[in-house]
Design an enzyme around this catalytic site. Structure first.
Site, PDB file in Angstrom:
ATOM      1  N   LYS A 258       0.890  -1.179   0.011  1.00 14.07           N
ATOM      2  CA  LYS A 258       0.011  -0.052   0.025  1.00 14.07           C
ATOM      3  C   LYS A 258       0.721   1.272  -0.119  1.00 14.07           C
ATOM      4  O   LYS A 258       1.543   1.619   1.129  1.00 14.07           O
ATOM      5  CB  LYS A 258      -0.836   0.123   1.156  1.00 14.07           C
ATOM      6  CG  LYS A 258      -1.995   0.850   1.186  1.00 14.07           C
ATOM      7  CD  LYS A 258      -2.103   2.240   0.917  1.00 14.07           C
ATOM      8  CE  LYS A 258      -1.535   2.975   2.045  1.00 14.07           C
ATOM      9  NZ  LYS A 258      -1.331   4.655   1.734  1.00 14.07           N
TER      10      LYS A 258
ATOM     11  N   GLY B 273      -4.364   5.708   3.836  1.00 11.86           N
ATOM     12  CA  GLY B 273      -3.840   5.178   4.691  1.00 11.86           C
ATOM     13  C   GLY B 273      -4.827   4.755   5.661  1.00 11.86           C
ATOM     14  O   GLY B 273      -4.755   3.478   6.243  1.00 11.86           O
TER      15      GLY B 273
ATOM     16  N   GLY C  37      -4.550   0.992   4.165  1.00 13.54           N
ATOM     17  CA  GLY C  37      -3.441   0.726   4.846  1.00 13.54           C
ATOM     18  C   GLY C  37      -3.946   0.001   6.268  1.00 13.54           C
ATOM     19  O   GLY C  37      -3.190  -0.724   6.434  1.00 13.54           O
TER      20      GLY C  37
ATOM     21  N   GLU D 283       9.899   1.929  10.547  1.00 13.50           N
ATOM     22  CA  GLU D 283      10.927   3.114   9.941  1.00 13.50           C
ATOM     23  C   GLU D 283      10.122   4.323  10.349  1.00 13.50           C
ATOM     24  O   GLU D 283       9.550   4.704   9.499  1.00 13.50           O
ATOM     25  CB  GLU D 283      11.481   2.932   8.463  1.00 13.50           C
ATOM     26  CG  GLU D 283      12.233   1.594   8.448  1.00 13.50           C
ATOM     27  CD  GLU D 283      13.462   1.781   8.928  1.00 13.50           C
ATOM     28  OE1 GLU D 283      14.141   2.807   9.225  1.00 13.50           O
ATOM     29  OE2 GLU D 283      14.381   0.513   9.252  1.00 13.50           O
TER      30      GLU D 283
ATOM     31  N   CYS E  94      13.874  11.664   6.171  1.00 22.08           N
ATOM     32  CA  CYS E  94      13.723  11.374   7.486  1.00 22.08           C
ATOM     33  C   CYS E  94      15.000  11.514   8.348  1.00 22.08           C
ATOM     34  O   CYS E  94      14.980  11.679   9.504  1.00 22.08           O
ATOM     35  CB  CYS E  94      13.021   9.772   7.747  1.00 22.08           C
ATOM     36  SG  CYS E  94      13.691   8.542   6.730  1.00 22.08           S
TER      37      CYS E  94
ATOM     38  N   GLU F 143       9.874  16.652  14.401  1.00 21.20           N
ATOM     39  CA  GLU F 143      10.273  16.530  12.765  1.00 21.20           C
ATOM     40  C   GLU F 143       9.484  17.654  12.027  1.00 21.20           C
ATOM     41  O   GLU F 143       8.522  17.708  12.164  1.00 21.20           O
ATOM     42  CB  GLU F 143      10.063  15.163  12.549  1.00 21.20           C
ATOM     43  CG  GLU F 143      10.588  14.858  11.049  1.00 21.20           C
ATOM     44  CD  GLU F 143      10.283  13.367  10.709  1.00 21.20           C
ATOM     45  OE1 GLU F 143       9.380  13.060  10.855  1.00 21.20           O
ATOM     46  OE2 GLU F 143      11.201  12.908  10.194  1.00 21.20           O
TER      47      GLU F 143
HETATM   48  P1  NAP Z   1       2.173   8.883   7.244  1.00 22.67           P
HETATM   49  O1  NAP Z   1       0.667   9.240   7.461  1.00 22.67           O
HETATM   50  O2  NAP Z   1       2.554   8.009   8.440  1.00 22.67           O
HETATM   51  O3  NAP Z   1       1.995   7.731   5.908  1.00 22.67           O
HETATM   52  C1  NAP Z   1       3.030   6.912   5.654  1.00 22.67           C
HETATM   53  C2  NAP Z   1       2.154   5.801   4.967  1.00 22.67           C
HETATM   54  O4  NAP Z   1       1.296   5.334   5.984  1.00 22.67           O
HETATM   55  C3  NAP Z   1       1.245   6.300   3.864  1.00 22.67           C
HETATM   56  O5  NAP Z   1       1.113   5.072   3.057  1.00 22.67           O
HETATM   57  C4  NAP Z   1      -0.057   6.187   4.353  1.00 22.67           C
HETATM   58  O6  NAP Z   1      -0.965   6.348   3.622  1.00 22.67           O
HETATM   59  C5  NAP Z   1      -0.081   5.197   5.491  1.00 22.67           C
HETATM   60  N1  NAP Z   1      -0.930   5.514   6.444  1.00 22.67           N
HETATM   61  C6  NAP Z   1      -1.558   6.585   6.992  1.00 22.67           C
HETATM   62  N2  NAP Z   1      -2.438   6.307   7.949  1.00 22.67           N
HETATM   63  C7  NAP Z   1      -2.513   5.075   8.201  1.00 22.67           C
HETATM   64  C8  NAP Z   1      -3.169   4.146   9.005  1.00 22.67           C
HETATM   65  N3  NAP Z   1      -3.891   4.801  10.172  1.00 22.67           N
HETATM   66  N4  NAP Z   1      -2.970   2.902   9.117  1.00 22.67           N
HETATM   67  C9  NAP Z   1      -2.065   2.329   8.155  1.00 22.67           C
HETATM   68  N5  NAP Z   1      -1.481   3.266   7.308  1.00 22.67           N
HETATM   69  C10 NAP Z   1      -1.439   4.666   7.137  1.00 22.67           C
HETATM   70  O7  NAP Z   1       2.983  10.027   6.891  1.00 22.67           O
HETATM   71  P2  NAP Z   1       2.896  11.067   5.749  1.00 22.67           P
HETATM   72  O8  NAP Z   1       1.667  11.492   5.967  1.00 22.67           O
HETATM   73  O9  NAP Z   1       3.277  10.689   4.516  1.00 22.67           O
HETATM   74  O10 NAP Z   1       3.772  12.151   6.485  1.00 22.67           O
HETATM   75  C11 NAP Z   1       3.711  12.599   7.515  1.00 22.67           C
HETATM   76  C12 NAP Z   1       4.696  12.687   8.388  1.00 22.67           C
HETATM   77  O11 NAP Z   1       5.584  11.467   8.486  1.00 22.67           O
HETATM   78  C13 NAP Z   1       5.890  13.718   7.988  1.00 22.67           C
HETATM   79  O12 NAP Z   1       5.725  15.040   8.465  1.00 22.67           O
HETATM   80  C14 NAP Z   1       7.239  12.939   8.630  1.00 22.67           C
HETATM   81  O13 NAP Z   1       7.043  13.396   9.863  1.00 22.67           O
HETATM   82  C15 NAP Z   1       6.927  11.650   8.484  1.00 22.67           C
HETATM   83  N6  NAP Z   1       7.728  10.760   7.255  1.00 22.67           N
HETATM   84  C16 NAP Z   1       8.543  10.265   7.824  1.00 22.67           C
HETATM   85  C17 NAP Z   1       9.305   9.125   6.710  1.00 22.67           C
HETATM   86  C18 NAP Z   1      10.312   8.430   7.016  1.00 22.67           C
HETATM   87  O14 NAP Z   1      10.811   8.101   6.049  1.00 22.67           O
HETATM   88  N7  NAP Z   1      10.705   8.146   8.259  1.00 22.67           N
HETATM   89  C19 NAP Z   1       8.702   9.336   5.432  1.00 22.67           C
HETATM   90  C20 NAP Z   1       7.578  10.217   5.166  1.00 22.67           C
HETATM   91  C21 NAP Z   1       6.914  10.961   6.175  1.00 22.67           C
HETATM   92  P3  NAP Z   1      -1.555   7.779   2.999  1.00 22.67           P
HETATM   93  O15 NAP Z   1      -0.482   8.285   2.006  1.00 22.67           O
HETATM   94  O16 NAP Z   1      -2.784   7.716   2.477  1.00 22.67           O
HETATM   95  O17 NAP Z   1      -1.585   8.761   4.114  1.00 22.67           O
END
Ligand code: NAP
Ligand code: MG
Length: 469
Positions: free
Chosen positions: A177, A210, A214, A252, A286, A376
């Site tokens: 996903k 997500g 997800g 991660e 990240c 972050e």
């Molecule tokens: P995120 O919401 O955690 O998304 C990461 C993945 O998880 C996406 O595929 C997302 O889908 C999915 N997801 C979201 N809510 C979920 C749930 N309840 N259950 C299962 N899967 C779920 O992160 P983001 O929105 O992309 O970015 C927000 C923050 O995440 C950033 O500001 C940063 O702090 C952090 N981030 C960290 C990394 C890293 O490599 N460590 C990378 C990106 C972001 P959707 O795309 O549909 O939301």
């Protein structure tokens, strides 16, 4: 932009169960470039069933044959490098000059790094000892089973390859996903898997949101291991879900890495590389070194150098991925000002009317307790923090909930290594050391659980069985 209107399940593109779609937006001009289907529980279920059905045969496939399929996948990624780069540029965004530079020069490097990663797993699968003698026992490394992979948008293809390649090498099957912001890259990857001759059902793709697709994937009974990269908030939720089901989980998560410049270091180089490290990918990395720690005797000089370095970037950095991140990052910059930090480059104002751009921003007089030093930001923002002595630097470096990466600069390596060994973090670059795609990548503390890349990444997808004789 070309997009599939179905899901890649059991070796073919199949119609989605529902009719909802997700618009894919180019963040550089805010135009909708494609639509992909929004997956439902039904789609996830079909994909997990396909992955489970394909598991016994793939797990029993000789490692050398699995390696051959991953090597073929690498070849497809190399052959389609221009398309991959164009797709990532379109859905992740980039200003025109940068985009041209990327189209002209970087595709080979970009695709090459993914291909290299795939190649390293092909080699590992071929050479890994899946069987070991321990006294009167034979210990077998067996695949964990069906993997639910959930990936973010910041390095759209890298994050997918870093999960799918080791999972396939281990003999696991996968349901992916991907992030809703970058589904086109994921569809391209599914095409590449197909072209590489990976058997039906071994890799499956469900695009979607997500909290819908997800979450259903993470909760699904047919998933044995959830491998997630993304925010710490969602990671905690996924960890709790997996824990309740006694399911394996790899997380991660976020970071707030420290770039520690010791007084003996080459200050100009350390500051220049440090600023570049954060501005790359518009700060959406990240492991970016978003806190620059400088000895009080060199602080003013470092601030001037950092401001100058950031100003040089001008409009050459890309936009942030979406409107929400744009608002969030600018909110953090406003908060930095409100809490008393001193802006020396950039600021919260949007530099263009169109696109989710933020100016390269540098804050001085940041104290370790400030929000911008603790949370972050995920944007092009560097905070310079002053320290009095080495113990003070260590206390500040280790003083967040995160521990993903970091950097140490010193006149000699021994001094830098001694400091790095005291840092609570998973990766440290010494005097600007290069990224190594075979080195284990992952976090201490709330930056995650488990490791990706290299042989450590492979073992995440294996479990052991001992036979006693
Ligand atoms: P995120 O919401 O955690 O998304 C990461 C993945 O998880 C996406 O595929 C997302 O889908 C999915 N997801 C979201 N809510 C979920 C749930 N309840 N259950 C299962 N899967 C779920 O992160 P983001 O929105 O992309 O970015 C927000 C923050 O995440 C950033 O500001 C940063 O702090 C952090 N981030 C960290 C990394 C890293 O490599 N460590 C990378 C990106 C972001 P959707 O795309 O549909 O939301
Ligand atoms: Mg999200």
């Amino acid at each position: 932009m070309k997009a599939h209107d179905g899901m890649y399940i059991d070796g073919a593109w199949r119609p989605a169960a529902g009719r909802d779609t997700i618009p894919v937006v180019n963040p550089a001009d805010e135009q909708i470039i494609a639509h992909v289907p929004a997956g439902t529980a039904e789609d996830v279920d079909a994909a997990v069933r396909a992955a489970r059905a394909a598991l016994p045969a793939w797990a029993a496939t000789a490692p050398a044959e699995r390696a051959a399929r991953i090597a073929a996948l690498r070849d497809v990624l190399v052959a389609r490098k221009d398309e991959i780069a164009a797709t990532i540029t379109a859905e992740l965004g980039a200003p025109l000059p940068f985009s041209q530079a990327v189209h002209a020069g970087a595709p080979v490097l970009v695709a090459g790094s993914y291909a290299e990663l795939a190649a390293s797993y092909a080699e590992l699968a071929a050479s890994y000892a899946f069987e070991e003698k321990v006294g009167n026992s034979t210990v077998y490394s067996e695949p964990v089973g069906v993997v639910g992979a959930i990936t973010p948008w910041n390095y759209p293809l890298h994050q997918i390859v870093a999960k799918a390649a080791p999972a396939l090498a281990a003999g696991c099957t996968v349901v992916l996903k991907p992030a809703e912001d970058t589904p086109l890259t994921a569809q391209l990857f599914a095409e590449a898997v197909h072209e590489a001759g990976v058997p039906a059902g071994v890799f499956n793709l469900v695009t979607g949101l997500g909290p819908v697709a997800g979450q259903v994937l993470a909760e699904h009974d047919g998933v044995d291991l959830v491998s997630f990269t993304g925010s710490t908030a969602v990671g905690k939720q996924i960890g709790a879900t997996a824990g309740a089901a006694v399911k394996r989980v790899a997380l991660e998560l976020g970071g707030k890495s420290a770039n520690v410049i010791l007084p003996s270091a080459d200050l100009a180089k350390a500051v220049a590389v440090g600023v570049a490290n954060v501005m790359g990918n518009s700060g959406q990395t990240c492991s970016a070194w978003t806190r620059m720690l400088v000895h009080t005797s060199q602080y003013d000089e470092a601030v001037a150098l950092a401001a100058e370095a950031a100003a040089k970037y001008g409009d050459r950095i890309g936009p942030l991925v979406n409107a929400k991140q744009h608002a969030r990052v600018r909110g953090y910059i406003e908060k930095g000002v409100a809490e008393g930090a001193r802006l020396v480059a950039g600021g919260p104002e949007a530099p263009c009317e169109q696109g989710y751009f933020v100016s390269p921003t540098v804050f001085a007089d940041v104290t370790p307790e400030m929000t911008i030093a603790q949370e972050e930001i995920f944007g092009p923002v560097v905070s310079l923090i002053r320290y009095e002595d080495e113990d003070d630097a260590l206390r500040i470096a280790n003083g967040t909930v995160y521990g993903l990466a970091g950097a140490v600069w010193a006149g000699d390596e021994v001094e830098a290594v001694a400091f790095a060994r005291r840092m609570d973090t998973g990766q440290v670059d010494i005097n600007g050391g290069r990224f190594n795609p075979l080195a284990p990548f992952g976090g201490y503390k709330q930056s995650g659980v488990g490791r990706e890349l290299g042989s450590h990444g492979l073992t995440e997808y294996l479990q052991t069985k001992s036979l006693q004789f």
